[in-house]
Design a protein around this motif. Sequence first.
Motif, PDB file in Angstrom:
ATOM      1  N   UNK A  30      41.958   1.993  14.748  1.00  0.00           N
ATOM      2  CA  UNK A  30      40.839   1.138  14.372  1.00  0.00           C
ATOM      3  C   UNK A  30      41.233   0.268  13.185  1.00  0.00           C
ATOM      4  N   UNK A  31      40.909  -1.023  13.310  1.00  0.00           N
ATOM      5  CA  UNK A  31      41.273  -1.993  12.289  1.00  0.00           C
ATOM      6  C   UNK A  31      40.033  -2.684  11.732  1.00  0.00           C
ATOM      7  N   UNK A  32      40.031  -2.850  10.435  1.00  0.00           N
ATOM      8  CA  UNK A  32      39.030  -3.653   9.761  1.00  0.00           C
ATOM      9  C   UNK A  32      39.559  -5.086   9.683  1.00  0.00           C
ATOM     10  N   UNK A  33      38.673  -6.050   9.867  1.00  0.00           N
ATOM     11  CA  UNK A  33      39.066  -7.456   9.791  1.00  0.00           C
ATOM     12  C   UNK A  33      38.027  -8.229   9.010  1.00  0.00           C
ATOM     13  N   UNK A  53      45.664  -4.942  24.265  1.00  0.00           N
ATOM     14  CA  UNK A  53      45.314  -5.872  23.196  1.00  0.00           C
ATOM     15  C   UNK A  53      44.278  -5.253  22.256  1.00  0.00           C
ATOM     16  N   UNK A  54      44.257  -5.774  21.054  1.00  0.00           N
ATOM     17  CA  UNK A  54      43.253  -5.370  20.084  1.00  0.00           C
ATOM     18  C   UNK A  54      41.899  -5.937  20.527  1.00  0.00           C
ATOM     19  N   UNK A  55      40.885  -5.093  20.476  1.00  0.00           N
ATOM     20  CA  UNK A  55      39.571  -5.453  21.016  1.00  0.00           C
ATOM     21  C   UNK A  55      38.522  -5.412  19.912  1.00  0.00           C
ATOM     22  N   UNK A  56      37.697  -6.447  19.863  1.00  0.00           N
ATOM     23  CA  UNK A  56      36.583  -6.484  18.929  1.00  0.00           C
ATOM     24  C   UNK A  56      35.502  -5.525  19.409  1.00  0.00           C
ATOM     25  N   UNK A  57      35.084  -4.602  18.540  1.00  0.00           N
ATOM     26  CA  UNK A  57      34.053  -3.660  18.958  1.00  0.00           C
ATOM     27  C   UNK A  57      32.760  -3.789  18.165  1.00  0.00           C
ATOM     28  N   UNK A  58      32.814  -4.311  16.959  1.00  0.00           N
ATOM     29  CA  UNK A  58      31.592  -4.454  16.175  1.00  0.00           C
ATOM     30  C   UNK A  58      31.808  -5.547  15.133  1.00  0.00           C
ATOM     31  N   UNK A  59      30.773  -6.363  14.934  1.00  0.00           N
ATOM     32  CA  UNK A  59      30.880  -7.490  14.012  1.00  0.00           C
ATOM     33  C   UNK A  59      29.621  -7.583  13.167  1.00  0.00           C
ATOM     34  N   UNK A  60      29.825  -7.841  11.884  1.00  0.00           N
ATOM     35  CA  UNK A  60      28.723  -8.083  10.963  1.00  0.00           C
ATOM     36  C   UNK A  60      28.781  -9.541  10.551  1.00  0.00           C
ATOM     37  N   UNK A  61      27.778 -10.296  10.948  1.00  0.00           N
ATOM     38  CA  UNK A  61      27.757 -11.733  10.694  1.00  0.00           C
ATOM     39  C   UNK A  61      27.217 -12.029   9.295  1.00  0.00           C
ATOM     40  N   UNK A  62      27.419 -13.247   8.806  1.00  0.00           N
ATOM     41  CA  UNK A  62      26.931 -13.605   7.470  1.00  0.00           C
ATOM     42  C   UNK A  62      25.432 -13.417   7.302  1.00  0.00           C
ATOM     43  N   UNK A  63      24.661 -13.550   8.372  1.00  0.00           N
ATOM     44  CA  UNK A  63      23.209 -13.365   8.263  1.00  0.00           C
ATOM     45  C   UNK A  63      22.812 -11.902   8.457  1.00  0.00           C
ATOM     46  N   UNK A  64      23.812 -11.024   8.431  1.00  0.00           N
ATOM     47  CA  UNK A  64      23.618  -9.573   8.591  1.00  0.00           C
ATOM     48  C   UNK A  64      23.275  -9.155  10.012  1.00  0.00           C
ATOM     49  N   UNK A 109      29.405 -15.368   3.087  1.00  0.00           N
ATOM     50  CA  UNK A 109      29.171 -16.297   4.194  1.00  0.00           C
ATOM     51  C   UNK A 109      30.165 -16.107   5.332  1.00  0.00           C
ATOM     52  N   UNK A 110      31.119 -15.208   5.130  1.00  0.00           N
ATOM     53  CA  UNK A 110      32.129 -14.947   6.161  1.00  0.00           C
ATOM     54  C   UNK A 110      31.856 -13.606   6.844  1.00  0.00           C
ATOM     55  N   UNK A 111      32.225 -13.514   8.081  1.00  0.00           N
ATOM     56  CA  UNK A 111      31.964 -12.293   8.835  1.00  0.00           C
ATOM     57  C   UNK A 111      33.052 -11.254   8.618  1.00  0.00           C
ATOM     58  N   UNK A 112      32.692 -10.013   8.926  1.00  0.00           N
ATOM     59  CA  UNK A 112      33.641  -8.912   8.936  1.00  0.00           C
ATOM     60  C   UNK A 112      33.448  -8.130  10.229  1.00  0.00           C
ATOM     61  N   UNK A 113      34.473  -7.399  10.614  1.00  0.00           N
ATOM     62  CA  UNK A 113      34.404  -6.761  11.927  1.00  0.00           C
ATOM     63  C   UNK A 113      35.335  -5.558  12.006  1.00  0.00           C
ATOM     64  N   UNK A 114      35.103  -4.772  13.025  1.00  0.00           N
ATOM     65  CA  UNK A 114      35.995  -3.674  13.395  1.00  0.00           C
ATOM     66  C   UNK A 114      36.569  -3.948  14.780  1.00  0.00           C
ATOM     67  N   UNK A 115      37.864  -3.707  14.883  1.00  0.00           N
ATOM     68  CA  UNK A 115      38.578  -3.800  16.149  1.00  0.00           C
ATOM     69  C   UNK A 115      39.221  -2.443  16.434  1.00  0.00           C
TER      70      UNK A 115
END
Length: 118
Positions: free
Chosen positions: A93-96, A44-55, A31-37
């Motif tokens: 590149x960072x995984x979050x 600054x660290x920038x969000x580039x891609x996000x996978x939401x809980x609903x895919x 139910x929690x999201x994950x992302x790449x920065x």
Amino acid sequence: QVRLVESGGGSVQPGGSLKLSCAVSGYISGRCSMAWYRQVPGKERVLIARSAPDDSKTYDNSVKGRFTISRDRSKNILDLQMDSLKIEDTAVYYCAANGGGGCGERYWGQGTQVTVSS
């Protein structure tokens, strides 16, 4: 305890491809999201891609159409397929991941260097 470990970084020529992987140990709720920065020195660290809980997936305009984020919940892995790489994609590149109660905790990987040069 949650730990994120990125792999797959390296050097590539412009137009090439790389695939980053983020292995998650510990529990991250689906139910929690994950992302790449990504981050370049002095910025600054920038969000580039996000996978939401609903895919659903969202991308920064700078990578849209070239990068693909995917999450395998059964293997606890988050991938980032990077195609048509440009020199300006050079960064760490960072995984979050969000986790914990209410997905209020933020976890980070240690980062992996991607260098695009001719």
